[in-house]
Scaffold this motif. Structure first.
Motif, PDB file in Angstrom:
ATOM      1  N   LYS A 361      10.893  56.257  -7.357  1.00  0.00           N
ATOM      2  CA  LYS A 361       9.964  56.031  -8.460  1.00  0.00           C
ATOM      3  C   LYS A 361       9.368  57.346  -8.953  1.00  0.00           C
ATOM      4  O   LYS A 361       8.922  58.171  -8.155  1.00  0.00           O
ATOM      5  N   ALA A 362       9.374  57.486 -10.267  1.00  0.00           N
ATOM      6  CA  ALA A 362       8.643  58.569 -10.931  1.00  0.00           C
ATOM      7  C   ALA A 362       7.966  57.906 -12.120  1.00  0.00           C
ATOM      8  O   ALA A 362       8.562  57.740 -13.181  1.00  0.00           O
ATOM      9  N   ASN A 363       6.729  57.512 -11.937  1.00  0.00           N
ATOM     10  CA  ASN A 363       6.111  56.581 -12.878  1.00  0.00           C
ATOM     11  C   ASN A 363       5.329  57.221 -14.010  1.00  0.00           C
ATOM     12  O   ASN A 363       5.028  56.542 -14.993  1.00  0.00           O
ATOM     13  N   HIS A 364       4.959  58.509 -13.886  1.00  0.00           N
ATOM     14  CA  HIS A 364       4.103  59.071 -14.923  1.00  0.00           C
ATOM     15  C   HIS A 364       4.363  60.555 -15.120  1.00  0.00           C
ATOM     16  O   HIS A 364       4.408  61.319 -14.152  1.00  0.00           O
ATOM     17  N   LEU A 365       4.521  60.996 -16.354  1.00  0.00           N
ATOM     18  CA  LEU A 365       4.332  62.401 -16.758  1.00  0.00           C
ATOM     19  C   LEU A 365       5.012  63.398 -15.823  1.00  0.00           C
ATOM     20  O   LEU A 365       4.395  64.324 -15.308  1.00  0.00           O
ATOM     21  N   ALA A 366       6.331  63.230 -15.614  1.00  0.00           N
ATOM     22  CA  ALA A 366       7.013  64.059 -14.631  1.00  0.00           C
ATOM     23  C   ALA A 366       8.359  64.535 -15.165  1.00  0.00           C
ATOM     24  O   ALA A 366       8.887  64.000 -16.144  1.00  0.00           O
ATOM     25  N   ARG A 376      13.613  55.332  -2.089  1.00  0.00           N
ATOM     26  CA  ARG A 376      12.186  55.007  -1.934  1.00  0.00           C
ATOM     27  C   ARG A 376      11.266  56.223  -2.087  1.00  0.00           C
ATOM     28  O   ARG A 376      10.124  56.197  -1.632  1.00  0.00           O
ATOM     29  N   VAL A 377      11.743  57.265  -2.698  1.00  0.00           N
ATOM     30  CA  VAL A 377      10.883  58.422  -2.961  1.00  0.00           C
ATOM     31  C   VAL A 377       9.809  58.043  -3.969  1.00  0.00           C
ATOM     32  O   VAL A 377      10.066  57.338  -4.946  1.00  0.00           O
ATOM     33  N   ASN A 378       8.592  58.534  -3.740  1.00  0.00           N
ATOM     34  CA  ASN A 378       7.526  58.389  -4.727  1.00  0.00           C
ATOM     35  C   ASN A 378       7.220  59.783  -5.276  1.00  0.00           C
ATOM     36  O   ASN A 378       6.758  60.658  -4.539  1.00  0.00           O
ATOM     37  N   TYR A 379       7.472  59.953  -6.560  1.00  0.00           N
ATOM     38  CA  TYR A 379       7.350  61.266  -7.192  1.00  0.00           C
ATOM     39  C   TYR A 379       6.125  61.238  -8.083  1.00  0.00           C
ATOM     40  O   TYR A 379       6.067  60.511  -9.070  1.00  0.00           O
ATOM     41  N   ILE A 398      15.680  66.052  -2.425  1.00  0.00           N
ATOM     42  CA  ILE A 398      14.536  65.317  -1.891  1.00  0.00           C
ATOM     43  C   ILE A 398      15.080  64.162  -1.068  1.00  0.00           C
ATOM     44  O   ILE A 398      15.783  63.284  -1.582  1.00  0.00           O
ATOM     45  N   GLY A 399      14.760  64.153   0.228  1.00  0.00           N
ATOM     46  CA  GLY A 399      15.278  63.132   1.120  1.00  0.00           C
ATOM     47  C   GLY A 399      14.626  61.774   0.914  1.00  0.00           C
ATOM     48  O   GLY A 399      13.700  61.611   0.109  1.00  0.00           O
ATOM     49  N   ALA A 400      15.106  60.792   1.681  1.00  0.00           N
ATOM     50  CA  ALA A 400      14.568  59.432   1.580  1.00  0.00           C
ATOM     51  C   ALA A 400      13.109  59.384   2.026  1.00  0.00           C
ATOM     52  O   ALA A 400      12.670  60.149   2.898  1.00  0.00           O
ATOM     53  N   ASP A 401      12.341  58.494   1.394  1.00  0.00           N
ATOM     54  CA  ASP A 401      10.963  58.190   1.776  1.00  0.00           C
ATOM     55  C   ASP A 401      10.014  59.383   1.655  1.00  0.00           C
ATOM     56  O   ASP A 401       8.944  59.401   2.281  1.00  0.00           O
ATOM     57  N   VAL A 402      10.370  60.358   0.863  1.00  0.00           N
ATOM     58  CA  VAL A 402       9.478  61.488   0.611  1.00  0.00           C
ATOM     59  C   VAL A 402       8.380  61.061  -0.353  1.00  0.00           C
ATOM     60  O   VAL A 402       8.616  60.288  -1.292  1.00  0.00           O
ATOM     61  N   HIS A 403       7.185  61.573  -0.128  1.00  0.00           N
ATOM     62  CA  HIS A 403       6.068  61.352  -1.058  1.00  0.00           C
ATOM     63  C   HIS A 403       5.675  62.705  -1.630  1.00  0.00           C
ATOM     64  O   HIS A 403       5.272  63.617  -0.902  1.00  0.00           O
ATOM     65  N   VAL A 404       5.809  62.830  -2.950  1.00  0.00           N
ATOM     66  CA  VAL A 404       5.409  64.052  -3.651  1.00  0.00           C
ATOM     67  C   VAL A 404       4.129  63.744  -4.407  1.00  0.00           C
ATOM     68  O   VAL A 404       4.099  62.869  -5.281  1.00  0.00           O
TER      69      VAL A 404
END
Length: 457
Positions: A361-366, A376-379, A398-404
């Protein structure tokens, strides 16, 4: 039996009021001339000849290839004069099909019917019946045989009641055509050589002259002005919309669809208003396209939702959206964007040459450029991959389950291991091992009893 296809494309198109040659103006994303050439591709002609004149270099460069030959008509002295220039390039025997480069929607079945009717023995005219034939040349018959084409201004009151009209498209026995155009005269008010004069020659020689009649006005409409081009565009778009709806596609408003390429759709596809599809686009079962989207050269898998105002442009590399993905609104996918199932790309997010695995997911302004993103990365909002060093592009992994976190800069080349966490506001220049927390930002300083400056009076 040999087949020649000759396309007349030498005219200036004065009424277009444009520096672009008329036949290169676009209808549904392709030039008028390319439409004509595409409609004849299935005929497998031994020779395909385009007659150029005004803007010849530009026209020839635009459609060169696929064995097309060019002859030039300079100056332009009428349709008969144009065919005179093509005579040396014609393959001997068989049939010559003559088309106009500014009549773009002539259909393959119609051209096939004309060639079949000619068989290298008959002169075949494409005709149409108009409710109001004013201004068109009338087809004068004796039973099934055509005896003449009479221009409106020369027609008697009885002939003006005839509703069958000549469209400007014909198929002729090649050897007879060569002979006839060599006998044309320009002794007329315009000083031009008219191709229609060969009808009288054929009748005089006893060569059968027959008509193939089309009921579809759209395929014989020519373009001489911007207004006519816009009118034909809407006709063509309506035809494409009708075909999509016949196949089961739900269009919110068929009058507000623009298809400028090829669109294939699965079952239960829904398309809202003002969407533009270009190049090659494929929509899987249950795909929903929101209003005001532009989609070019992309594959969108089943169940995906493309929200309003999204722009997807795969260019030559293509772009793909996985099953159940949610894209937009106001998202941009660029060439090489490959999104897996259930990926979320939100508002004002741009993705280029990047692969996102399932559930990322990259949900905003990226921005994600030249990146490989695991499941399942949250960007976070405001984060970017800094993929360009001023000379070369570099990749971010960027590996799995990374939170940026929000407002991060990932300076490529860099790798974030599975399960890593990047603290908000960090600029990451070194690899982060799996499961680690990386924070790279200035220490926060708090100044007590600080007073904000005020304006002097």
């Amino acid at each position: 039996m040999s087949l020649n296809i000759v396309v007349m494309a030498a005219g200036k198109g004065t009424r277009m009021k444009s520096s672009l040659p008329k036949v290169l103006h676009k209808l549904a994303g392709r030039s008028l001339l390319k439409h004509v050439l595409s409609s004849t591709a299935a005929l497998q002609a031994q020779a395909r000849i385009v007659i150029t004149g005004h803007g010849a270099d530009q026209v020839e460069a635009a459609v060169a290839g696929d064995g097309i030959r060019f002859v030039r008509q300079e100056p332009q002295l009428g349709t008969g004069h144009a065919i005179q220039q093509a005579v040396p390039a014609l393959e001997a025997g068989g049939t010559t099909l003559i088309l106009s480069g500014d009549t773009p929607l002539i259909s393959t079945p119609t051209t096939q019917a004309m060639v079949q009717a000619s068989q290298g023995q008959k002169l075949v005219l494409l005709t149409i019946h108009y409710a109001d034939p004013t201004g068109y040349g009338r087809i004068v018959r004796d039973g099934d045989a055509v005896k003449a084409i009479v221009e409106h201004k020369d027609a008697t009151s009885e002939q003006r009641l005839i509703r069958e009209c000549y469209t400007g498209i014909m198929a002729a026995p090649t050897e007879a055509l060569k002979r006839w155009v060599g006998q044309l005269s320009n002794q007329n008010a315009q000083g031009e050589y008219y191709l229609t004069d060969i009808v009288a020659m054929a009748v005089a020689e006893g060569v059968p002259v027959v008509a193939v009649t089309t009921a579809d006005e759209t395929e014989v409409l020519g373009v001489n002005s911007p207004s006519q081009l816009a009118h034909l565009e809407r006709r063509f778009q309506r035809q494409q919309a009708e075909a999509l709806m016949d196949a089961g596609v739900r269009l919110a408003d068929p009058a507000r669809l623009d298809l400028r390429g090829t669109l294939s759709c699965g079952r239960d596809v829904e398309i809202d208003v003002n969407c533009v599809f270009e190049g090659t686009v494929s929509l899987g079962d249950g795909v929903r396209i929101g209003a005001n989207c532009v989609i070019r050269n992309a594959t969108i898998a089943a169940g995906a939702r493309i929200h309003e105002f999204t722009h997807i442009d795969g260019e030559a590399a293509g772009a793909s959206v996985g099953e159940g993905a949610l894209i937009g609104p106001f998202a941009r996918l660029r060439p090489g964007a490959q999104l897996g199932a259930e990926v979320h790309i939100g508002n004002f997010v741009e993705v280029k040459n990047s692969t996102l695995a399932k559930g990322a997911k990259a949900n905003h302004l990226a921005y994600l450029g030249d990146a490989t993103v695991g499941e399942r990365v949250n960007y976070g909002a405001g984060s970017i991959t800094a993929n360009y060093d001023g000379a070369n592009k570099h990749r971010t992994t960027i590996g799995a389950d990374v939170h940026v976190g929000s407002n991060c800069v990932l300076v490529a080349p860099v790798t974030l291991g599975d399960g890593a966490t990047i603290g908000g506001g960090s600029t990451i220049t070194k690899d982060v091992a799996p499961g680690q927390l990386a924070v790279a930002r200035g220490r926060q300083t708090v100044i007590s009893e600080w007073v904000r400056p005020v304006k002097k009076k």
